[in-house]
Design a protein around this motif. Structure first.
Motif, PDB file in Angstrom:
ATOM      1  N   ALA A   1      -2.936  -2.876   0.238  1.00 25.09           N
ATOM      2  CA  ALA A   1      -1.625  -2.457  -0.267  1.00 25.09           C
ATOM      3  C   ALA A   1      -0.906  -1.584   0.754  1.00 25.09           C
ATOM      4  O   ALA A   1       0.314  -1.711   0.951  1.00 25.09           O
ATOM      5  CB  ALA A   1      -1.781  -1.706  -1.589  1.00 25.09           C
ATOM      6  N   GLU A   2      -1.643  -0.692   1.421  1.00 24.51           N
ATOM      7  CA  GLU A   2      -1.014   0.148   2.430  1.00 24.51           C
ATOM      8  C   GLU A   2      -0.655  -0.653   3.676  1.00 24.51           C
ATOM      9  O   GLU A   2       0.360  -0.372   4.326  1.00 24.51           O
ATOM     10  CB  GLU A   2      -1.923   1.323   2.775  1.00 24.51           C
ATOM     11  CG  GLU A   2      -2.014   2.356   1.651  1.00 24.51           C
ATOM     12  CD  GLU A   2      -2.690   3.647   2.091  1.00 24.51           C
ATOM     13  OE1 GLU A   2      -3.370   3.642   3.142  1.00 24.51           O
ATOM     14  OE2 GLU A   2      -2.523   4.661   1.385  1.00 24.51           O
ATOM     15  N   GLU A   3      -1.453  -1.660   4.015  1.00 18.66           N
ATOM     16  CA  GLU A   3      -1.104  -2.537   5.126  1.00 18.66           C
ATOM     17  C   GLU A   3       0.191  -3.279   4.830  1.00 18.66           C
ATOM     18  O   GLU A   3       1.076  -3.396   5.686  1.00 18.66           O
ATOM     19  CB  GLU A   3      -2.237  -3.535   5.393  1.00 18.66           C
ATOM     20  CG  GLU A   3      -3.510  -2.902   5.935  1.00 18.66           C
ATOM     21  CD  GLU A   3      -4.653  -3.895   6.039  1.00 18.66           C
ATOM     22  OE1 GLU A   3      -4.440  -5.072   5.660  1.00 18.66           O
ATOM     23  OE2 GLU A   3      -5.733  -3.504   6.502  1.00 18.66           O
ATOM     24  N   GLU A   4       0.331  -3.770   3.598  1.00 19.65           N
ATOM     25  CA  GLU A   4       1.561  -4.454   3.205  1.00 19.65           C
ATOM     26  C   GLU A   4       2.733  -3.480   3.182  1.00 19.65           C
ATOM     27  O   GLU A   4       3.865  -3.848   3.524  1.00 19.65           O
ATOM     28  CB  GLU A   4       1.383  -5.117   1.842  1.00 19.65           C
ATOM     29  CG  GLU A   4       0.398  -6.286   1.874  1.00 19.65           C
ATOM     30  CD  GLU A   4       0.154  -6.878   0.493  1.00 19.65           C
ATOM     31  OE1 GLU A   4       0.689  -6.330  -0.501  1.00 19.65           O
ATOM     32  OE2 GLU A   4      -0.570  -7.885   0.410  1.00 19.65           O
ATOM     33  N   ALA A   5       2.467  -2.233   2.770  1.00 21.96           N
ATOM     34  CA  ALA A   5       3.529  -1.227   2.759  1.00 21.96           C
ATOM     35  C   ALA A   5       4.075  -1.013   4.165  1.00 21.96           C
ATOM     36  O   ALA A   5       5.297  -0.901   4.366  1.00 21.96           O
ATOM     37  CB  ALA A   5       3.002   0.081   2.179  1.00 21.96           C
ATOM     38  N   LEU A   6       3.191  -0.958   5.165  1.00 23.65           N
ATOM     39  CA  LEU A   6       3.644  -0.771   6.537  1.00 23.65           C
ATOM     40  C   LEU A   6       4.447  -1.976   7.006  1.00 23.65           C
ATOM     41  O   LEU A   6       5.496  -1.826   7.645  1.00 23.65           O
ATOM     42  CB  LEU A   6       2.444  -0.517   7.454  1.00 23.65           C
ATOM     43  CG  LEU A   6       2.766  -0.228   8.917  1.00 23.65           C
ATOM     44  CD1 LEU A   6       3.691   0.977   9.051  1.00 23.65           C
ATOM     45  CD2 LEU A   6       1.487  -0.007   9.725  1.00 23.65           C
ATOM     46  N   ARG A   7       3.973  -3.186   6.695  1.00 30.03           N
ATOM     47  CA  ARG A   7       4.719  -4.388   7.077  1.00 30.03           C
ATOM     48  C   ARG A   7       6.079  -4.439   6.394  1.00 30.03           C
ATOM     49  O   ARG A   7       7.053  -4.933   6.964  1.00 30.03           O
ATOM     50  CB  ARG A   7       3.912  -5.648   6.724  1.00 30.03           C
ATOM     51  CG  ARG A   7       2.672  -5.855   7.573  1.00 30.03           C
ATOM     52  CD  ARG A   7       2.075  -7.230   7.339  1.00 30.03           C
ATOM     53  NE  ARG A   7       0.846  -7.405   8.083  1.00 30.03           N
ATOM     54  CZ  ARG A   7      -0.376  -7.201   7.586  1.00 30.03           C
ATOM     55  NH1 ARG A   7      -0.513  -6.825   6.320  1.00 30.03           N
ATOM     56  NH2 ARG A   7      -1.442  -7.379   8.324  1.00 30.03           N
ATOM     57  N   ASP A   8       6.150  -3.924   5.151  1.00 26.59           N
ATOM     58  CA  ASP A   8       7.408  -3.935   4.395  1.00 26.59           C
ATOM     59  C   ASP A   8       8.265  -2.708   4.654  1.00 26.59           C
ATOM     60  O   ASP A   8       9.284  -2.506   3.987  1.00 26.59           O
ATOM     61  CB  ASP A   8       7.111  -4.033   2.888  1.00 26.59           C
ATOM     62  CG  ASP A   8       6.481  -5.364   2.509  1.00 26.59           C
ATOM     63  OD1 ASP A   8       6.616  -6.325   3.295  1.00 26.59           O
ATOM     64  OD2 ASP A   8       5.856  -5.440   1.431  1.00 26.59           O
ATOM     65  N   HIS A   9       7.830  -1.858   5.588  1.00 25.67           N
ATOM     66  CA  HIS A   9       8.566  -0.633   5.945  1.00 25.67           C
ATOM     67  C   HIS A   9       8.690   0.334   4.765  1.00 25.67           C
ATOM     68  O   HIS A   9       9.672   1.088   4.667  1.00 25.67           O
ATOM     69  CB  HIS A   9       9.951  -0.979   6.491  1.00 25.67           C
ATOM     70  CG  HIS A   9       9.895  -1.869   7.710  1.00 25.67           C
ATOM     71  ND1 HIS A   9       9.668  -1.375   8.977  1.00 25.67           N
ATOM     72  CD2 HIS A   9      10.014  -3.212   7.841  1.00 25.67           C
ATOM     73  CE1 HIS A   9       9.661  -2.382   9.846  1.00 25.67           C
ATOM     74  NE2 HIS A   9       9.857  -3.505   9.185  1.00 25.67           N
ATOM     75  N   ALA A  10       7.706   0.307   3.880  1.00 22.88           N
ATOM     76  CA  ALA A  10       7.679   1.261   2.764  1.00 22.88           C
ATOM     77  C   ALA A  10       7.039   2.559   3.255  1.00 22.88           C
ATOM     78  O   ALA A  10       5.890   2.879   2.957  1.00 22.88           O
ATOM     79  CB  ALA A  10       6.906   0.677   1.584  1.00 22.88           C
ATOM     80  N   VAL A  11       7.801   3.292   4.050  1.00 22.88           N
ATOM     81  CA  VAL A  11       7.342   4.532   4.676  1.00 22.88           C
ATOM     82  C   VAL A  11       8.357   5.619   4.356  1.00 22.88           C
ATOM     83  O   VAL A  11       9.572   5.404   4.495  1.00 22.88           O
ATOM     84  CB  VAL A  11       7.199   4.371   6.203  1.00 22.88           C
ATOM     85  CG1 VAL A  11       6.725   5.670   6.847  1.00 22.88           C
ATOM     86  CG2 VAL A  11       6.235   3.233   6.536  1.00 22.88           C
ATOM     87  N   VAL A  12       7.892   6.777   3.918  1.00 24.35           N
ATOM     88  CA  VAL A  12       8.790   7.887   3.573  1.00 24.35           C
ATOM     89  C   VAL A  12       8.433   9.103   4.399  1.00 24.35           C
ATOM     90  O   VAL A  12       7.308   9.244   4.892  1.00 24.35           O
ATOM     91  CB  VAL A  12       8.711   8.221   2.065  1.00 24.35           C
ATOM     92  CG1 VAL A  12       9.127   7.026   1.226  1.00 24.35           C
ATOM     93  CG2 VAL A  12       7.309   8.678   1.683  1.00 24.35           C
ATOM     94  N   LEU A  13       9.412   9.994   4.571  1.00 21.60           N
ATOM     95  CA  LEU A  13       9.230  11.210   5.367  1.00 21.60           C
ATOM     96  C   LEU A  13       9.226  12.424   4.458  1.00 21.60           C
ATOM     97  O   LEU A  13      10.154  12.638   3.671  1.00 21.60           O
ATOM     98  CB  LEU A  13      10.362  11.328   6.396  1.00 21.60           C
ATOM     99  CG  LEU A  13      10.382  12.603   7.244  1.00 21.60           C
ATOM    100  CD1 LEU A  13       9.130  12.692   8.110  1.00 21.60           C
ATOM    101  CD2 LEU A  13      11.641  12.648   8.105  1.00 21.60           C
ATOM    102  N   ARG A  14       8.165  13.221   4.571  1.00 23.81           N
ATOM    103  CA  ARG A  14       8.086  14.516   3.894  1.00 23.81           C
ATOM    104  C   ARG A  14       7.656  15.549   4.923  1.00 23.81           C
ATOM    105  O   ARG A  14       6.500  15.914   5.020  1.00 23.81           O
ATOM    106  CB  ARG A  14       7.093  14.454   2.730  1.00 23.81           C
ATOM    107  CG  ARG A  14       7.575  13.592   1.580  1.00 23.81           C
ATOM    108  CD  ARG A  14       6.593  13.548   0.454  1.00 23.81           C
ATOM    109  NE  ARG A  14       6.999  12.611  -0.580  1.00 23.81           N
ATOM    110  CZ  ARG A  14       6.186  12.100  -1.501  1.00 23.81           C
ATOM    111  NH1 ARG A  14       4.908  12.448  -1.501  1.00 23.81           N
ATOM    112  NH2 ARG A  14       6.632  11.245  -2.394  1.00 23.81           N
TER     113      ARG A  14
END
Length: 293
Positions: free
Chosen positions: A78-91
């Motif tokens: 799921a996290e690999e797919e998140a990176l491919r889908d640019h599901a990245v947030v900044l905190r």
């Protein structure tokens, strides 16, 4: 040659390419193969020893991921797919722009200086996808560092941004230098030669003896075929489909990963598309080089 299906896509975007490159026609399969072979030979002849080839060998052209995962990789698919889908947030906060230029260094001390991108721009290339209510990665900060990238001239050490990820002890790295501009091809697009251009390179084997590319084929033909012509200075790949006369009544197509075996390692030879006469762009799993994001 190994073929693996990826997913279906609309053919509308490929129609223009097919019209330019040719996609079958009234000739027999033997005539098509001869025309394709002649075209590959023309492309190789135009590139070998050319100014464009010299510019290619003098530049910085990533041929592998410019994103390096934390040691041991990500924790889940799921996290690999998140990176491919640019599901990245900044905190957190990111550093300022940093230096304008950075040095790319190869074994033996060869090097080239290239413009750099700042931490914010590099982060934006990783992010931008929807993360609400979905698995995502959280960036908590970044610092300057270095990483090794596969290039057309072999492994190179390049400046990078090291992004701290929530829940990870090791950073996610992304190259901070832009790729060199692609040289102007010494030959134009083909006219009337059957087949379709290849979309991109996704992988060159560690030993350099195989190249994996993305090819497109219709949902009702017999699959993509990629042939190779190797010379001292280039590797020319020609994409086609088997039995295109079967047609594609669904107006859908499949993206296919096709792995082509080579007689010897790629080395610093340029990997070319026979139909366009251009270097095939390299876009691995987590995105192309910063200048082509």
């Amino acid at each position: 040659m190994r073929v693996r299906a990826l997913r279906s896509v609309s053919l509308f975007g490929a129609v223009a390419l097919a019209a330019v490159a040719g996609c079958g026609g009234q000739k027999g399969a033997g005539d098509d193969a001869k025309a394709s072979a002649r075209r590959a030979a023309l492309v190789a002849e135009a590139w070998d020893g050319s100014a464009a080839a010299a510019a290619w060998r003098a530049g910085y052209h990533p041929m592998g991921d410019v994103v390096q995962l934390p040691r041991g990789g990500l924790r889940s698919r799921a996290e690999e797919e998140a990176l491919r889908d640019h599901a990245v947030v900044l905190r957190g906060t990111l550093p300022g722009a940093g230096p304008k230029n950075g040095r790319v260094t190869w074994a033996g001390g060869r090097s080239v200086t290239r413009p750099m991108v700042g931490a914010a721009e590099s982060y934006e290339a990783l992010a931008g996808g929807r993360a609400d209510g979905k698995p995502h990665l959280t960036v908590t900060g970044a610092k300057a560092g270095r990483m090794t990238v596969a290039t057309s001239r072999g492994p190179a050490v390049v400046p990078a941004w090291l992004f701290s990820l929530e829940g990870y002890a090791d950073p996610l790295k992304r190259s901070a230098v832009t790729a060199s501009p692609l040289p102007r091809p010494p030959i134009g697009w083909s006219r009337g030669v059957p087949g379709l251009p290849l979309a991109r390179v996704v992988r060159i084997a560690a030993d350099g003896r195989s190249v994996t590319v993305i090819a497109l084929d219709g949902a009702r033909d017999d699959g993509p075929v990629v042939t190779v012509l190797e010379t001292a200075g280039s590797v020319v790949l020609s994409g086609a489909v088997e039995n295109p006369e079967h047609g594609d009544r669904t107006k859908r197509a499949r993206l296919r990963q096709v792995t082509v075996k080579l007689a010897r390692p790629v080395g610093d030879r340029v990997v070319l598309d026979a139909h366009t006469g251009r270097p095939i762009p390299c876009e691995p799993a987590y995105g192309p080089s910063p200048s082509r994001s």
